[in-house]
Design a protein around this motif. Structure first.
Motif, PDB file in Angstrom:
ATOM      1  N   THR A 400     -25.571   6.611 -19.372  1.00  0.00           N
ATOM      2  CA  THR A 400     -25.063   7.864 -18.770  1.00  0.00           C
ATOM      3  C   THR A 400     -24.004   7.577 -17.749  1.00  0.00           C
ATOM      4  O   THR A 400     -22.928   8.425 -17.550  1.00  0.00           O
ATOM      5  N   ARG A 404     -20.340   9.480 -17.733  1.00  0.00           N
ATOM      6  CA  ARG A 404     -20.170  10.201 -16.716  1.00  0.00           C
ATOM      7  C   ARG A 404     -18.614   9.855 -16.264  1.00  0.00           C
ATOM      8  O   ARG A 404     -17.814  10.681 -16.035  1.00  0.00           O
ATOM      9  N   ASP A 408     -15.030  12.192 -16.564  1.00  0.00           N
ATOM     10  CA  ASP A 408     -14.555  12.774 -15.470  1.00  0.00           C
ATOM     11  C   ASP A 408     -13.475  13.688 -15.620  1.00  0.00           C
ATOM     12  O   ASP A 408     -12.406  13.212 -16.138  1.00  0.00           O
ATOM     13  N   PHE A 421     -21.550  12.823 -23.245  1.00  0.00           N
ATOM     14  CA  PHE A 421     -22.292  12.873 -21.777  1.00  0.00           C
ATOM     15  C   PHE A 421     -23.202  13.813 -21.669  1.00  0.00           C
ATOM     16  O   PHE A 421     -24.427  13.383 -21.313  1.00  0.00           O
TER      17      PHE A 421
END
Length: 745
Positions: A400, A404, A408, A421
């Motif tokens: 995760t 992430r 982004d 994600f």
């Protein structure tokens, strides 16, 4: 009959020409411009031959010399600049591609940018010079390749789009020359499709892939000899169709692409065997995924194994590859690991997944994080299903965190990575809940839900593929609400998820939606029962079992995958049947669940932790039902065995966390009930007392999640104390119950 010149013959011919031009320039100090231009052009051609043969560093050297000579030609003689500028631009664009291929990203992008800047004035639309427009298409393609290699994906996509825009009028059936330019347009569309896929714009990519395939199928393109390009377009089409949930269409396109690549390999294609192997492996990996979604797991496993083997069969040295072998091999191994899990080969799946993870960690660059994240996500998910909670959470947390960063909105590529994600967050929520970290679990599931709700409603994306993910997130949020005792909220979430899954099952998009619906119905039956809606609960439980029984059929189904969830559904059906007064049927359902869980696993698939945990859960359900039916010996035997299993799993010395103790407390509660109906009140008090102690410890950090369980055990304990003629102690327990009523919805 035309003889096709091979790379070695071309290399010899061009080297001979280059040497002759060098000697001419050395011997004639006056006539230099045209021989110098010819030398620069020959060096550019030589670079193309070298690059196509995998000799990239030599191609860069040839390109650098070509560009330097062109600069001299243009700088020393202004007169013929217009004549020689296109050659200079072409050499710059080639140098850009070869430089990024050699890892010199800054130099490559700079060369491609210079080529585009010089070419734009030549390709002025008002000038209507086809050669200049063809050149602009080429240099825009070159710039797109260079920008993408540098990580500037949005600008790479813009350059690819502009190239298609410039070329499309030239291939127009009415005003252009489609016989000449359609094959070029198809190749450029193939590149554009790849850029769109890399940007996560799957709906547009699907449309572009379809057009590319149609153009490659045209007679003119076939005569140009582009079967490998057709295979590439079919591969992209298969990937886009899979993302769109069109698994049958994806399977057909993928199988056609694989057939083309196999034919090319047998015929000794001019393409490098390493490139063909990478392309074939990627196609086979997509085919395996489509077969999984189609429920054809045996074929999927065979295909996934082949995807790995074609890469393992490559010779270790002397094979030119578009990327390090570890990259495609890690991806193929990751897919094989997933397929092995689905077919019940857990031990082999773990070993293969570990190899994929090790290969991923050996790489560098953005692809490293992607491969590690996807491998860990699969590993963590399956470890979670096998009840290895600590190991699962560690893998899910790392996965995760990586996704992430990849998703982004400022530094990553959310269009491409946000769906994965969201999946990672959803699995992380389940992992956290399994360890009793309910607040963190809810936060992860809520974040996943927010992303998936937006993706499913996105105007600029294809919402259909995200509907299943939204349904899964709604189911997870329903579970989090039920864990806190908020059953009406859980049912609201579940109803929305059920509508989604019924729509998907009705559309027959993929068989994977049926087990999702069944799992949701099993959950829903429990929550309906908790809210007193017994007929609805029974209907949901019966439907869940019927669906999973069909999927787990030993002749036409996949028992390795679907018998475990069938056992869970049978356990929930037991509770529904018991509440309806159909106790014999309830006991039969519970007994079938026990038999499924106790069935010996295949040697390659055995997992003592997962098996014993599932057996204990099924035994608790049967023991409870036996107690309801006053069948004390069966209840006592089952609950005693369940307590022994769960005590072992909750053993701190074995490294297991306190969250397993909640399962132990539930088994102790049922053991206390079985002893109570046998009038073993001291034994019942001992078992209930241990369960109460565990719940009191757990309730400190999660009162909403364990209060209901504590109250049920205390109510039993109060009854036992009265039977033991200890009214004062019973009154103390009853006072506590009065002071701590159930949480309101």
């Amino acid at each position: 009959m035309d003889v096709v010149e091979g790379p070695e013959d071309a290399w010899v011919r061009l080297n001979d020409r280059i040497e002759r031009l060098r000697r001419h320039l050395e011997g004639d100090p006056f006539d230099r411009t045209r021989p110098a231009a010819a030398l620069a052009s020959a060096l550019d051609d030589l670079g193309e031959v070298l690059s196509g043969s995998g000799r990239v560093s030599e191609a860069v050297s040839a390109g650098q010399e070509s560009v330097a000579i062109w600069r001299g030609v243009l700088g020393s003689s202004p007169g013929p600049a217009a004549e020689h500028t296109p050659g200079f631009i072409h050499a710059l664009a080639n140098l850009g591609c070869w430089s990024v291929e050699a890892g010199e990203l800054e130099r490559g992008v700079a060369a491609a940018r210079e080529a585009v800047a010089l070419c734009r004035p030549l390709a002025d639309p008002s000038a209507c010079v086809p050669a200049a427009h063809r050149l602009l298409v080429f240099v825009l393609w070159s710039l797109s390749v260079c920008l993408d290699a540098q990580g500037q994906h949005a600008r790479a996509l813009d350059a690819a789009r502009e190239a298609v825009t410039v070329l499309r009028p030239m291939a127009d059936p009415q005003t252009g020359d489609p016989d000449t330019y359609n094959s070029h347009l198809a190749t450029l569309l193939l590149h554009l499709c790849t850029r769109l896929m890399a940007s996560g714009q799957w709906a547009q990519a699907l449309s572009v892939a379809r057009e590319a395939v149609e153009l490659f199928r045209e007679p003119a393109a076939v005569q140009d000899g582009v079967p490998d390009d057709l295979a590439g377009a079919l591969g992209n089409l298969a990937a886009c169709q899979f993302r769109a949930g069109l698994w049958a269409e994806s399977l057909a396109a993928g199988q056609e692409a694989a057939a083309v690549y196999r034919q090319l390999a047998r015929a000794g294609s001019s393409r490098e065997p390493g490139l063909l192997a990478c392309n074939l492996s990627a196609i086979l990996t997509n085919i395996a995924a489509a077969l999984i979604d189609g429920g054809r797991l045996t074929e999927a496993l065979t295909t996934a194994r082949e995807a790995v083997q074609v890469l393992r069969d490559l010779p270790g040295s002397g094979t030119a590859l578009p990327v390090p072998l570890e990259q495609p091999l890690a991806g193929a191994l990751n897919n094989l690991s997933r397929t092995l899990w689905l077919t019940g080969r857990e031990h082999e799946a773990l070993a293969v997944g570990q190899e994929a993870l090790d290969l991923g960690r050996s790489l560098t660059g953005p692809v490293r994080d992607v491969l590690i994240a996807t491998t860990l996500a699969n590993h963590g998910y399956w470890m979670l299903l096998k009840d290895h909670r600590v190991q699962a959470l560690a893998a899910l947390q790392e996965s995760t965190a990586l996704l992430r960063r990849l998703a982004d909105p400022v530094t990553g590529n959310p269009d491409l990575h946000e769906p994965d994600f969201a999946t990672a967050l959803c699995n992380l929520g389940a992992g956290l809940a399994g360890l009793g970290r309910f607040t963190e679990a809810l936060a992860a599931d809520q974040e996943a839900y927010t992303i998936r709700r937006r993706l499913a409603a996105g105007a600029n994306r294809a919402p259909a593929p995200h509907q299943a993910g939204l349904g899964i997130s709604l189911n997870h949020l329903a579970r989090r609400a039920a864990e806190a005792g908020h059953y009406e909220t859980a049912l609201l979430r579940a109803r929305e998820a059920e509508a989604i899954f019924r729509r998907l099952v009705g559309a027959d998009l993929s068989p994977v939606h049926s087990p999702r619906l069944a799992a949701l119905l099993a959950d829903t039956s429990v929550w309906l029962l908790r809210t007193g809606r017994r007929p609805e609960a029974l209907a949901a439980g019966e439907e869940a079992v019927a669906v999973l029984r069909r999927l787990a059929d030993r002749t036409a189904g996949n028992p390795a995958t679907y018998e475990p969830p069938l056992a869970v559904a049978l356990s929930t059906l037991c509770a529904c049947l018991s509440a309806a007064g159909r106790h014999e049927e309830a006991l039969a359902a519970a007994t079938e669940a026990v038999r499924i869980c106790q069935r010996p696993a295949a040697p390659a698939a055995g997992d003592p932790t997962a098996t014993s945990s599932a057996v204990a859960a099924a035994l608790v359900v049967r023991a409870r039902q036996s107690a309801v039916m006053r069948r004390q010996p069966q209840a006592q035997a089952d609950s005693t065995q369940a307590v022994a299993i769960r005590r072992h799993l909750a053993d701190q010395a074995a490294g297991n966390p306190a969250s397993y103790r909640a399962d132990l407390a539930l088994a102790l509660d049922v053991l206390a009930r079985s002893r109570s109906i046998g009038s073993d009140f001291p034994g019942a008090l001992l078992a209930s007392g241990e369960a109460v102690q565990i719940y009191r410890e757990l309730i400190i950090d999660a009162p909403a999640h364990y209060l209901e369980h504590l109250r049920e055990t205390l109510q039993l304990q109060a009854h036992v104390l009265l039977e033991l003629h200890r009214p004062g102690d019973a009154r103390t327990v009853q006072d506590w119950l009065a002071a701590h009523p159930p949480h309101a919805e």
